[in-house]
Write an enzyme that holds these catalytic residues in place. Sequence first.
Site, PDB file in Angstrom:
ATOM      1  N   LYS A  53       0.741  -1.316   0.025  1.00 11.44           N
ATOM      2  CA  LYS A  53       0.101   0.189  -0.053  1.00 11.44           C
ATOM      3  C   LYS A  53       1.136   1.252   0.185  1.00 11.44           C
ATOM      4  CE  LYS A  53      -3.725  -2.526   2.212  1.00 11.44           C
ATOM      5  NZ  LYS A  53      -4.462  -2.827   3.356  1.00 11.44           N
ATOM      6  N   GLN A  97      -5.237  -1.983   9.501  1.00 12.63           N
ATOM      7  CA  GLN A  97      -4.951  -3.316   8.819  1.00 12.63           C
ATOM      8  C   GLN A  97      -5.540  -4.197   9.620  1.00 12.63           C
ATOM      9  OE1 GLN A  97      -3.962  -3.570   5.790  1.00 12.63           O
ATOM     10  NE2 GLN A  97      -4.064  -5.998   5.904  1.00 12.63           N
ATOM     11  N   ASP A 120     -11.642   2.515   3.507  1.00  8.67           N
ATOM     12  CA  ASP A 120     -11.923   1.106   3.366  1.00  8.67           C
ATOM     13  C   ASP A 120     -13.213   0.812   3.308  1.00  8.67           C
ATOM     14  OD1 ASP A 120      -9.862  -0.988   3.386  1.00  8.67           O
ATOM     15  OD2 ASP A 120      -9.557  -0.600   5.703  1.00  8.67           O
TER      16      ASP A 120
HETATM   17  N1  GUN Z   1      -6.956  -7.220   5.841  1.00  6.45           N
HETATM   18  C1  GUN Z   1      -7.421  -7.703   4.673  1.00  6.45           C
HETATM   19  N2  GUN Z   1      -7.863  -6.903   3.521  1.00  6.45           N
HETATM   20  C2  GUN Z   1      -7.960  -5.818   4.225  1.00  6.45           C
HETATM   21  C3  GUN Z   1      -8.511  -4.529   3.725  1.00  6.45           C
HETATM   22  O1  GUN Z   1      -9.149  -4.573   2.714  1.00  6.45           O
HETATM   23  N3  GUN Z   1      -8.753  -3.610   4.533  1.00  6.45           N
HETATM   24  C4  GUN Z   1      -8.176  -3.705   5.665  1.00  6.45           C
HETATM   25  N4  GUN Z   1      -8.167  -2.455   6.650  1.00  6.45           N
HETATM   26  N5  GUN Z   1      -7.385  -4.796   6.295  1.00  6.45           N
HETATM   27  C5  GUN Z   1      -7.576  -5.986   5.508  1.00  6.45           C
END
Ligand code: GUN
Length: 297
Positions: A53, A97, A120
């Site tokens: 990211k 996350q 998100d």
């Molecule tokens: N863990 C796995 N996929 C995601 C996601 O799309 N966003 C977040 N915040 N955590 C994750």
Amino acid sequence: MSTKIDGKALSAALRAEIAQSVSAMRAEHGIAPGLAVILVGDNPASVSYVTAKERACAEVGMLSREIRMPADATEEELLAEVRRLNADQEIDGILVQLPLPRHIGEKAVIDAISPDKDVDGFTPVNVGRMMIGEECFLPCTPHGIVKLIEFAGVEIAGKHAVVIGRSNIVGKPVAALLARRECNATVTLCHTGTPDIAQFTRQADIVVVAAGRPGTLRGDMLKPGAVVIDVGVNRIPDATRERGFRLAGDADWESCSAVAGAITPVPGGVGPMTITMLLWNTLQACKARAKRAASQS
Ligand code: GUN
């Protein structure tokens, strides 16, 4: 033999567009989109997602701020960090996350994120807006999935889509999104309580498999020509690989690619799109900030 739906190629094209918009934001408004990513602990898969990211933010010219907290950080410490970021003028998007360590309540943390910075699309406000068809931050993986199906040249309206898996991150929201008026699919949601999943997938024009288990979907469960979107990212131990594992999706590649009309690979399908749609949401949040600033001046 099916067409491979190239998520890397689609991501690259969309990221080039996003990078242009970021340059325009800098030139016209003197600001750049800012994304804060909070990682609690050091789960290897989470570390690698967060690194990807940050790299993606840098590539499109966005600011990224990584906040690393130890695995034993308290819920209150994490909530305090989220509240600080809610008030931070340079930050447009906040991503915590997941999964979080077991002693931290995921719901309390998600609820604390300002819906205006919830890139998100996980907060109840944004989930609710999505359910009733309002403008909102669409959740990144579901939004990426819709883009991939369209990229494959498949008209979604009027089709029967079967989703396997009912997680809050993928299964439930992708089912809702495909059923929204702008997609207009007929949707069946299968899960661990469905006795005979193949009975449904054999009728599907589009199958989205997000079960978290390799081999969930096999070619004999598909209608010939169906589109398969494989959301699974499973680490399979493999001593011949330097990392000691290889990645496999939830669909059995050999048998599914022989029957499907088009299918996403793992890796290189859904994964890159999730991050691309996160960048997209962060850009939208920054545009909203620029609009608010203009209306106040
Ligand atoms: N863990 C796995 N996929 C995601 C996601 O799309 N966003 C977040 N915040 N955590 C994750």
